[in-house]
Write a protein that holds these residues in place. Sequence first.
Motif, PDB file in Angstrom:
ATOM      1  N   GLN A   1      19.496 -20.944  -7.491  1.00 41.51           N
ATOM      2  CA  GLN A   1      20.920 -20.128  -8.160  1.00 41.51           C
ATOM      3  C   GLN A   1      22.183 -19.584  -7.427  1.00 41.51           C
ATOM      4  N   HIS A   2      20.737 -18.333  -7.257  1.00 41.78           N
ATOM      5  CA  HIS A   2      21.613 -16.955  -6.217  1.00 41.78           C
ATOM      6  C   HIS A   2      22.117 -17.581  -5.367  1.00 41.78           C
ATOM      7  N   PHE A   3      21.781 -18.940  -4.408  1.00 45.40           N
ATOM      8  CA  PHE A   3      22.464 -19.022  -3.421  1.00 45.40           C
ATOM      9  C   PHE A   3      23.471 -20.770  -3.429  1.00 45.40           C
ATOM     10  N   GLY A   4      23.519 -21.033  -5.052  1.00 40.65           N
ATOM     11  CA  GLY A   4      24.356 -21.888  -5.581  1.00 40.65           C
ATOM     12  C   GLY A   4      23.628 -23.616  -4.857  1.00 40.65           C
ATOM     13  N   ILE A   5      22.347 -23.365  -4.640  1.00 37.57           N
ATOM     14  CA  ILE A   5      21.944 -24.784  -4.693  1.00 37.57           C
ATOM     15  C   ILE A   5      21.540 -25.485  -5.830  1.00 37.57           C
TER      16      ILE A   5
ATOM     17  N   ASP B   1      16.826 -12.025   2.303  1.00 30.50           N
ATOM     18  CA  ASP B   1      15.701 -11.984   3.840  1.00 30.50           C
ATOM     19  C   ASP B   1      15.650 -13.474   3.638  1.00 30.50           C
ATOM     20  N   ILE B   2      16.355 -14.423   3.560  1.00 25.85           N
ATOM     21  CA  ILE B   2      15.587 -16.459   3.279  1.00 25.85           C
ATOM     22  C   ILE B   2      16.946 -16.665   5.105  1.00 25.85           C
ATOM     23  N   SER B   3      15.913 -16.898   5.799  1.00 24.69           N
ATOM     24  CA  SER B   3      16.723 -17.669   7.148  1.00 24.69           C
ATOM     25  C   SER B   3      17.853 -19.054   6.646  1.00 24.69           C
ATOM     26  N   ALA B   4      18.857 -18.838   7.066  1.00 24.75           N
ATOM     27  CA  ALA B   4      20.519 -19.885   7.171  1.00 24.75           C
ATOM     28  C   ALA B   4      19.577 -21.495   7.213  1.00 24.75           C
ATOM     29  N   ARG B   5      18.519 -21.027   7.902  1.00 31.38           N
ATOM     30  CA  ARG B   5      17.888 -22.307   8.147  1.00 31.38           C
ATOM     31  C   ARG B   5      16.900 -22.959   6.767  1.00 31.38           C
ATOM     32  N   ALA B   6      16.654 -22.358   6.116  1.00 29.56           N
ATOM     33  CA  ALA B   6      16.142 -22.500   5.312  1.00 29.56           C
ATOM     34  C   ALA B   6      16.583 -22.715   3.770  1.00 29.56           C
ATOM     35  N   LEU B   7      17.876 -22.342   4.100  1.00 29.37           N
ATOM     36  CA  LEU B   7      18.797 -22.710   3.105  1.00 29.37           C
ATOM     37  C   LEU B   7      19.405 -24.348   3.104  1.00 29.37           C
ATOM     38  N   LYS B   8      19.468 -23.830   4.654  1.00 32.01           N
ATOM     39  CA  LYS B   8      20.083 -25.660   4.825  1.00 32.01           C
ATOM     40  C   LYS B   8      19.175 -26.478   4.534  1.00 32.01           C
ATOM     41  N   VAL B   9      17.593 -26.644   4.535  1.00 33.18           N
ATOM     42  CA  VAL B   9      17.111 -26.753   4.288  1.00 33.18           C
ATOM     43  C   VAL B   9      16.260 -27.925   2.721  1.00 33.18           C
ATOM     44  N   LEU B  10      16.534 -26.149   2.619  1.00 36.70           N
ATOM     45  CA  LEU B  10      16.752 -26.934   0.539  1.00 36.70           C
ATOM     46  C   LEU B  10      18.096 -27.283  -0.056  1.00 36.70           C
ATOM     47  N   ARG B  11      19.304 -27.219   0.677  1.00 36.93           N
ATOM     48  CA  ARG B  11      20.234 -27.576   0.223  1.00 36.93           C
ATOM     49  C   ARG B  11      20.415 -29.429   0.864  1.00 36.93           C
ATOM     50  N   ASP B  12      19.843 -29.785   2.488  1.00 38.39           N
ATOM     51  CA  ASP B  12      20.240 -30.550   2.280  1.00 38.39           C
ATOM     52  C   ASP B  12      18.772 -31.647   1.480  1.00 38.39           C
ATOM     53  N   ALA B  13      17.554 -31.398   1.359  1.00 38.89           N
ATOM     54  CA  ALA B  13      16.815 -32.266   0.641  1.00 38.89           C
ATOM     55  C   ALA B  13      16.917 -32.805  -0.574  1.00 38.89           C
ATOM     56  N   ALA B  14      15.890 -33.875  -0.316  1.00 39.12           N
ATOM     57  CA  ALA B  14      16.292 -35.057  -2.139  1.00 39.12           C
ATOM     58  C   ALA B  14      15.759 -33.641  -2.954  1.00 39.12           C
ATOM     59  N   LEU B  15      14.643 -33.280  -2.875  1.00 43.27           N
ATOM     60  CA  LEU B  15      14.125 -32.791  -4.062  1.00 43.27           C
ATOM     61  C   LEU B  15      13.278 -31.843  -3.497  1.00 43.27           C
ATOM     62  N   ILE B  16      13.126 -30.875  -4.410  1.00 39.66           N
ATOM     63  CA  ILE B  16      12.408 -29.179  -3.992  1.00 39.66           C
ATOM     64  C   ILE B  16      10.786 -29.528  -4.367  1.00 39.66           C
ATOM     65  N   ALA B  17       9.623 -29.572  -4.754  1.00 41.56           N
ATOM     66  CA  ALA B  17       8.870 -28.640  -4.402  1.00 41.56           C
ATOM     67  C   ALA B  17       8.034 -27.837  -5.044  1.00 41.56           C
ATOM     68  N   ALA B  18       7.956 -27.060  -6.271  1.00 41.66           N
ATOM     69  CA  ALA B  18       8.320 -25.571  -6.214  1.00 41.66           C
ATOM     70  C   ALA B  18       6.848 -25.223  -7.216  1.00 41.66           C
ATOM     71  N   GLU B  19       6.297 -24.433  -6.721  1.00 46.52           N
ATOM     72  CA  GLU B  19       4.802 -23.799  -7.684  1.00 46.52           C
ATOM     73  C   GLU B  19       5.202 -23.446  -8.522  1.00 46.52           C
ATOM     74  N   ASP B  20       6.104 -22.591  -9.058  1.00 48.31           N
ATOM     75  CA  ASP B  20       6.895 -22.233 -10.171  1.00 48.31           C
ATOM     76  C   ASP B  20       8.621 -22.682 -10.276  1.00 48.31           C
ATOM     77  N   THR B  21       9.042 -23.259 -10.928  1.00 53.43           N
ATOM     78  CA  THR B  21      10.509 -24.193 -10.942  1.00 53.43           C
ATOM     79  C   THR B  21      11.280 -22.502 -11.416  1.00 53.43           C
ATOM     80  N   ARG B  22      10.354 -22.388 -12.925  1.00 50.33           N
ATOM     81  CA  ARG B  22      11.419 -21.279 -13.349  1.00 50.33           C
ATOM     82  C   ARG B  22      11.503 -20.169 -13.152  1.00 50.33           C
ATOM     83  N   HIS B  23      10.595 -19.887 -11.665  1.00 46.64           N
ATOM     84  CA  HIS B  23      10.932 -18.436 -11.190  1.00 46.64           C
ATOM     85  C   HIS B  23      11.833 -18.921  -9.392  1.00 46.64           C
ATOM     86  N   SER B  24      11.685 -20.794  -9.260  1.00 45.85           N
ATOM     87  CA  SER B  24      12.441 -20.774  -7.909  1.00 45.85           C
ATOM     88  C   SER B  24      13.720 -20.924  -8.121  1.00 45.85           C
ATOM     89  N   ILE B  25      13.929 -21.288  -9.969  1.00 41.76           N
ATOM     90  CA  ILE B  25      15.276 -21.727 -10.304  1.00 41.76           C
ATOM     91  C   ILE B  25      16.248 -20.379  -9.786  1.00 41.76           C
TER      92      ILE B  25
END
Length: 137
Positions: free
Chosen positions: A55-59, A27-51
Amino acid sequence: MTDAPGAFNSTAGKLYVVATPIGNLDDISARALKVLRDAALIAAEDTRHSIRLLQHFGINTPLAACHEHNERDEGSRFITRLLAGDAVALISDAGTPLISDPGYHLVRQARAAGIEVVPVPGGVCPDCGAVGGGPAF
């Protein structure tokens, strides 16, 4: 800092506040995936969950923890990256950061530094629930 209130630092990167799926990862948007791929760093609430999402999208964008217990103290490291021109994406475990999730202090610090904060919306759950449950109107 910028000269005029509300003006952005033109050399700074942008802080993207990215909505993530609450249920189905697809259900994630294409724009969100692009931002996550293009960012230099992702600040995540819980890295264990966000990984799992990444990984699901190869980011392969690096993750750093940004949660209620560290965001006040650790926010400066994200601000430093942003002021150096890097784009940083802020995500929570599910949904939109700042809506019952961490991120408020980082966004506040970014705005105070003249860094542009860009929302990247996702699906609106109340709308989906109303449609799926049969609207009562």
